[in-house]
Motif scaffolding. Structure first.
Motif, short mmCIF file in Angstrom:
data_model
loop_
_atom_site.label_atom_id
_atom_site.label_comp_id
_atom_site.label_asym_id
_atom_site.label_seq_id
_atom_site.Cartn_x
_atom_site.Cartn_y
_atom_site.Cartn_z
N ALA A 266 0.83 -1.20 0.00
CA ALA A 266 0.00 0.00 0.00
C ALA A 266 0.87 1.25 0.00
O ALA A 266 2.02 1.24 0.45
CB ALA A 266 -0.93 0.00 1.21
N THR A 267 0.29 2.35 -0.47
CA THR A 267 0.96 3.64 -0.51
C THR A 267 0.18 4.65 0.33
O THR A 267 -1.04 4.71 0.24
CB THR A 267 1.07 4.16 -1.95
OG1 THR A 267 1.91 3.27 -2.71
CG2 THR A 267 1.68 5.56 -1.99
N TRP A 268 0.91 5.40 1.13
CA TRP A 268 0.33 6.49 1.91
C TRP A 268 0.93 7.80 1.41
O TRP A 268 2.14 7.90 1.18
CB TRP A 268 0.64 6.32 3.40
CG TRP A 268 -0.03 5.14 4.03
CD1 TRP A 268 0.19 3.82 3.77
CD2 TRP A 268 -1.04 5.17 5.04
NE1 TRP A 268 -0.61 3.03 4.53
CE2 TRP A 268 -1.38 3.83 5.33
CE3 TRP A 268 -1.68 6.20 5.73
CZ2 TRP A 268 -2.34 3.50 6.29
CZ3 TRP A 268 -2.64 5.88 6.68
CH2 TRP A 268 -2.96 4.54 6.96
N ASP A 269 0.10 8.80 1.25
CA ASP A 269 0.57 10.13 0.86
C ASP A 269 0.71 10.97 2.12
O ASP A 269 -0.17 10.96 3.00
CB ASP A 269 -0.43 10.80 -0.09
CG ASP A 269 -0.49 10.09 -1.43
OD1 ASP A 269 0.57 9.68 -1.93
OD2 ASP A 269 -1.61 9.93 -1.96
N GLY A 270 1.82 11.71 2.21
CA GLY A 270 2.02 12.48 3.42
C GLY A 270 3.00 13.62 3.23
O GLY A 270 3.68 13.75 2.21
N LEU A 357 -8.69 3.98 8.03
CA LEU A 357 -9.57 4.98 8.63
C LEU A 357 -9.02 5.51 9.95
O LEU A 357 -9.22 6.69 10.29
CB LEU A 357 -10.97 4.40 8.85
CG LEU A 357 -11.76 4.05 7.59
CD1 LEU A 357 -13.09 3.41 7.96
CD2 LEU A 357 -11.97 5.28 6.72
N MET A 358 -8.32 4.67 10.69
CA MET A 358 -7.90 5.05 12.04
C MET A 358 -6.46 5.57 12.12
O MET A 358 -6.12 6.27 13.07
CB MET A 358 -8.06 3.86 12.99
CG MET A 358 -9.49 3.37 13.14
SD MET A 358 -9.69 2.09 14.39
CE MET A 358 -9.39 3.02 15.88
N ALA A 359 -5.60 5.22 11.17
CA ALA A 359 -4.19 5.59 11.26
C ALA A 359 -3.85 6.86 10.50
O ALA A 359 -2.70 7.29 10.51
CB ALA A 359 -3.32 4.44 10.76
N ARG A 360 -4.81 7.49 9.84
CA ARG A 360 -4.51 8.72 9.11
C ARG A 360 -4.25 9.86 10.09
O ARG A 360 -4.77 9.87 11.22
CB ARG A 360 -5.64 9.06 8.15
CG ARG A 360 -6.98 9.29 8.80
CD ARG A 360 -8.04 9.62 7.76
NE ARG A 360 -8.21 8.53 6.81
CZ ARG A 360 -8.68 8.70 5.59
NH1 ARG A 360 -9.01 9.90 5.15
NH2 ARG A 360 -8.84 7.66 4.79
N ILE A 361 -3.46 10.82 9.67
CA ILE A 361 -3.07 11.95 10.51
C ILE A 361 -3.23 13.24 9.72
O ILE A 361 -2.86 13.31 8.55
CB ILE A 361 -1.61 11.82 10.99
CG1 ILE A 361 -1.41 10.58 11.85
CG2 ILE A 361 -1.18 13.06 11.79
CD1 ILE A 361 0.03 10.31 12.22
N SER A 362 -3.78 14.25 10.37
CA SER A 362 -3.83 15.59 9.80
C SER A 362 -3.70 16.58 10.95
O SER A 362 -4.55 16.62 11.84
CB SER A 362 -5.15 15.80 9.05
OG SER A 362 -5.24 17.14 8.58
N GLN A 382 2.91 21.46 9.87
CA GLN A 382 1.86 20.62 9.32
C GLN A 382 2.35 19.19 9.25
O GLN A 382 3.51 18.92 8.94
CB GLN A 382 1.47 21.11 7.92
CG GLN A 382 0.38 20.29 7.26
CD GLN A 382 0.08 20.78 5.85
OE1 GLN A 382 0.93 21.38 5.21
NE2 GLN A 382 -1.11 20.53 5.37
N VAL A 383 1.47 18.27 9.59
CA VAL A 383 1.72 16.84 9.41
C VAL A 383 0.50 16.25 8.71
O VAL A 383 -0.63 16.46 9.14
CB VAL A 383 1.96 16.13 10.76
CG1 VAL A 383 2.16 14.63 10.53
CG2 VAL A 383 3.17 16.69 11.46
N LEU A 384 0.76 15.52 7.63
CA LEU A 384 -0.33 14.93 6.87
C LEU A 384 0.05 13.50 6.51
O LEU A 384 1.18 13.23 6.08
CB LEU A 384 -0.58 15.73 5.58
CG LEU A 384 -1.57 15.13 4.57
CD1 LEU A 384 -2.98 15.16 5.15
CD2 LEU A 384 -1.52 15.89 3.25
N LEU A 385 -0.87 12.58 6.71
CA LEU A 385 -0.65 11.19 6.32
C LEU A 385 -2.01 10.55 6.03
O LEU A 385 -2.86 10.46 6.90
CB LEU A 385 0.05 10.41 7.45
CG LEU A 385 0.52 8.99 7.10
CD1 LEU A 385 1.62 9.04 6.05
CD2 LEU A 385 1.01 8.27 8.35
#
Length: 423
Positions: A266-270, A357-362, A382-385
Motif C-alpha cells: 500500500a501507498t500512503w501520501d504524506g 480509517l484510524m491511522a490517518r493523521i492531519s 503541518q503533518v499529513l498522512l
C-alpha cells in the motif's frame, strides 16, 4: 448435546455493577496509558496546569472524538489550527479491557438470548455515554504562548499582543462517535471470541465468521508485539529511551499497522513541515519532509534507507500465511479451499479498511502577526498522512486470496498427516 447442556447453565451476572466495572476499567486503562505517554512526551511542562485536560483530550480522540483547536492573538494577529489523529495505543488498551469485560459473562455458554445480549450491551452503553460526557467537558483548556525574542516577539511587545491557544472537545460529536466506537468494540469482541455465547439464530454463522475474525485480531496484536520488540531494542541500543516510550504508549499501533499495510504494497501520501514530526522511525520523517506531498511505500523506503525495508514484505507474508493456516484449522474440515480464500480476503480487506480509517493523521497550526510568521519555524507546521484507500483494499483482497488458498492447503495437509499418525 453439548450446546444444549451449556445453554442450560445459569447465566452469569451482568447487571449494573458489572457494567460499571467494565466501563471504569476501560477508562482507567486508557487514562493511565495516555497519562504515561504524555508524561514521556513532556506534556507535564505545558503551562497553566493543563495536563489533566490534555489527558482527557487524548482519551477523547482515542475513541474517535473530535478536539477543536482555537486561538486568539488580537486584531493584528491570526491563528489557525486543526488536528485529526487517533492515539491507537490508548484506543487498543481501552478496547481490550472493555471487550474483555463485555465477554466475561458470556463465556462457557453456547447460546444467549437476544434480549439478554441487548440488555447487557445497553447497560454498558448508558454508563459509557455518561463517561463520554464527563471526558468531553473536561477536555478543554486555554494557555498563552510566547512569541520569543525575534521579530514576532518585538511586534507582540510593540502592539501588546499575547496569543492564546486553546482546545476543546466537540461534545455532541464526541458522544456520537464514542458510542459508535463502543458498538464496534462490542461487535468485534463478540465475533472474534470463539467461546462467547450467541443468540440461537446466529449460531449457524459462527463457523463462517468467527475463525477469520479471531485470526484478524491476532494478526493485529502480533504486528503490535513485533513492533514493540523492535522499539524496545532501539531504545536499549540507540538511546532516546524516553521519546521511544512516548511513542510506545501513544502511537505504537499507528506505526505497527502502518508498517503492515506498507508491507502489503500500500501507498500512503504524506507531508511533514515545520517543527512537528511523526512518531515513527527517522527515515519515515525523511521521506515525507519535502516541499510537496510525497508517497510513502516500500519503494520510497528502500530508496532512502537501503534494502532492509524489504523485510516488511517478508514479515507480512509469514504473518498472513500463519493467519490463513490458523483460520482454516479452526474452520470445519469440509470447507472448500476457495471458500477459505474468499473469507480470508474479505476479513483482511475489512482489517486494512479499519487501519486506513484510524491511522490517518492531519495536523496543522499557524500563527502570524501583521502577516509575519505564517508557517514560520517554531510557531507553525503541518503533518499529513493519508492512504490511497482503493489501492490498499485491492492489495488486501489479493493477498487474502493467495494466503487463504495456501493456508487451506497447509491445514488440509496437517489434518491428513494427523489422521495417518492415528492409524
Amino acid at each position: 448435546m453439548s450446546a444444549r447442556i451449556s445453554s442450560d447453565r445459569p447465566a452469569a451476572r451482568h447487571g449494573w455493577p458489572q457494567a460499571l466495572v467494565t466501563v471504569l476499567g476501560g477508562l482507567v486503562a486508557m487514562g493511565a496509558v495516555a497519562a504515561l505517554g504524555l508524561w514521556a512526551a513532556g506534556a507535564t511542562d505545558l503551562p497553566g496546569g493543563s495536563f489533566p485536560a490534555v489527558v482527557a483530550a487524548t482519551v477523547v480522540t482515542a475513541v474517535g472524538g473530535t478536539v477543536e483547536l482555537s486561538g486568539d492573538a488580537g486584531a493584528l494577529a491570526g491563528t489557525e489550527g486543526g488536528l485529526t489523529v487517533i492515539p491507537l495505543s490508548v484506543t487498543l488498551a481501552g478496547a481490550l479491557v472493555v471487550g474483555t469485560g463485555f465477554l466475561r459473562p458470556l463465556r462457557r455458554r453456547a447460546v444467549a438470548g437476544a434480549p439478554e445480549l441487548a440488555g447487557w450491551a445497553a447497560r454498558i452503553a448508558v454508563l459509557w455515554l455518561l463517561a463520554l460526557l464527563g471526558l468531553a467537558l473536561a477536555a478543554r483548556h486555554t494557555f498563552e504562548i510566547s512569541l520569543g525574542d525575534g521579530p514576532l516577539g518585538d511586534l507582540g511587545e510593540l502592539f501588546g499582543l499575547t496569543p492564546v491557544v486553546g482546545f476543546a472537545a466537540d461534545v455532541p460529536l464526541t458522544v456520537l462517535i464514542g458510542l459508535v466506537w463502543l458498538a464496534g468494540v462490542l461487535v468485534v469482541a463478540l465475533l472474534a471470541s470463539p467461546g462467547a455465547a450467541l443468540p440461537a439464530g446466529l449460531l449457524r454463522f459462527g463457523p463462517a465468521v468467527r475463525p477469520a475474525a479471531h485470526t484478524m485480531v491476532r494478526l493485529l496484536l502480533a504486528a503490535v508485539v513485533i513492533c514493540l520488540v523492535v522499539a524496545l531494542f532501539v531504545a536499549a541500543t540507540r538511546g532516546h529511551a524516553v521519546e521511544t516510550f512516548a511513542v510506545i504508549l501513544l502511537g505504537l499501533p499507528n506505526v505497527a499497522w502502518l508498517a503492515l499495510t506498507v508491507g502489503l504494497g500500500a501507498t500512503w501520501d504524506g507531508r511533514v513541515e515545520g517543527p512537528f514530526g511523526l512518531p515513527m522511525p527517522h527515515v519515515l520523517d525523511e521521506v515525507l519532509r519535502t516541499p510537496d506531498v510525497s508517497a510513502l511505500n516500500l519503494g520510497t523506503l528502500v530508496e532512502h534507507d537501503g534494502g532492509r525495508w524489504w523485510w516488511l514484505l517478508v514479515a507480512d507474508a509469514v504473518l498472513l500465511l500463519a493467519a490463513a493456516f490458523l483460520t482454516a484449522s479452526a474452520s470445519p474440515a469440509g470447507v472448500p479451499a476457495w471458500r477459505h480464500a474468499v473469507r480470508m480476503a474479505v476479513a483482511l480487506a475489512l482489517t486494512v479498511l479499519m487501519i486506513c480509517l484510524m491511522a490517518r493523521i492531519s495536523a496543522r497550526i499557524g500563527l502570524s502577526v501583521l502577516g509575519i510568521g505564517d508557517l514560520g519555524d517554531g510557531f507553525s507546521g503541518q503533518v499529513l498522512l493519508k492512504p490511497r484507500l482503493w489501492t490498499a483494499l485491492g492489495l488486501a483482497l489479493l493477498w487474502g486470496l493467495v494466503a487463504g488458498f495456501a493456508g487451506a492447503w497447509l491445514a488440509r495437509a496437517v489434518r491428513r498427516r494427523g489422521r495417518g499418525a492415528e492409524r
